[in-house]
Design a protein around this motif. Sequence first.
Motif: not given
Length: 78
Positions: A40-45, A50-65
Amino acid sequence: MIIAYRGTKFDREPKQDELADAAMTFKGTNGQVGESIAFTQKVIDAAKQRAELKNEPLDVTVTGHSLKHRGLPALPAL
């Protein structure tokens, strides 16, 4: 970015899932926690980069069982 965790699937990984479920039930521990948090940390990083390069807000959702048992409620600290 969406990170989705699956629940127990005895038909795919019977031994691993059975051991993990037994440890959570009888010991209150989960041997998959470290692996789940690291992934999860690897994906968030990557999403942050990606968000910084595109000058976009960070948008990460974690879901599951069984996220409580995976130790993922600690993620805001990451």
